[in-house]
Design an enzyme around this catalytic site. Structure first.
Site: not given
Ligand code: GLN
Length: 202
Positions: A49, A81, A182, A184
């Site tokens: 996220g 992530c 990811h 998931e």
């Molecule tokens: N760039 C996002 C962050 O800094 C992470 C991106 C992702 O979870 N796909 O939280």
């Protein structure tokens, strides 16, 4: 342990995808938005996220400190992530005042792969100490990478990039596991199963 229950941090991020993967891996799941929802869990997932939003919402819902305490007290956690950023003790490229849950003595760089490659797929090599090695088709979306690992942190997977670079993209210490990408959203349950294995081992 009979059927473990794994919570999914549900204030922001791709919660549904994680719950589906976990349930297909043979565990029960629960959404976690409030501190009380941490009780009775055998593990927790911090989804992908936006880590800055996750941080702000966790603070606003008074979940941040209880979650940090639970992880410190040994609750197994799997971050993907943005979730990896949340589990890192140190971040580069965070916004002013951005805090993390922590637990993994690593330096993680946000949005590390650069703007040109916001999203890409790469086969990464997993060499977990608690399971067999395998290659995994990984989807990276504005992903962080791990710049440095402290003592006691296991490097679980590396990505070999098109430019010849090699980057650390999965790490683990005890029951804490984090991936830059990811798992998931791929329909491939092997990484979730690695985490469920850590949870079952206690
Ligand atoms: N760039 C996002 C962050 O800094 C992470 C991106 C992702 O979870 N796909 O939280």
């Amino acid at each position: 342990m009979s059927t473990p229950t794994i919570g999914v941090f549900a204030l922001q991020g791709d919660v549904r995808e994680h719950r589906a993967m976990l349930e297909a891996s043979g565990v029960a799941t629960a959404a976690v938005r409030r501190p009380g929802e941490l009780s009775g869990l055998d593990g927790i997932v911090l989804p992908g996220g936006e880590s800055t939003t996750m941080y702000k919402l966790a603070r606003a819902f008074e979940l941040f400190e209880p979650l940090r305490a639970a992880v410190r007290d040994g609750l197994p956690a799997f971050g993907t992530c943005a979730g990896m950023i949340m589990l890192a003790d140190h971040i580069e490229g965070g916004i002013a005042g951005q805090e993390t849950i922590g637990g993994l003595d690593v330096v993680v760089r946000r949005n590390a792969f650069g703007r040109q490659v916001d999203s890409f797929e790469e086969v990464v090599t997993f060499e977990p100490s608690w399971s067999d090695a395998f290659d995994f088709p990984a989807t990276f979306i504005r992903a962080p990478w791990v710049e440095k690992v402290g003592d006691g942190v296991e490097i679980v997977a590396r990505a070999r990039l098109a430019d010849g670079g090699v980057r650390i993209v999965a790490v683990r210490r005890g029951g804490l596991l984090a991936t830059s990408f990811h798992p998931e959203i791929t329909g491939d349950r092997r990484i979730h199963e690695l985490f469920v294995d850590l949870v079952r081992r206690g």
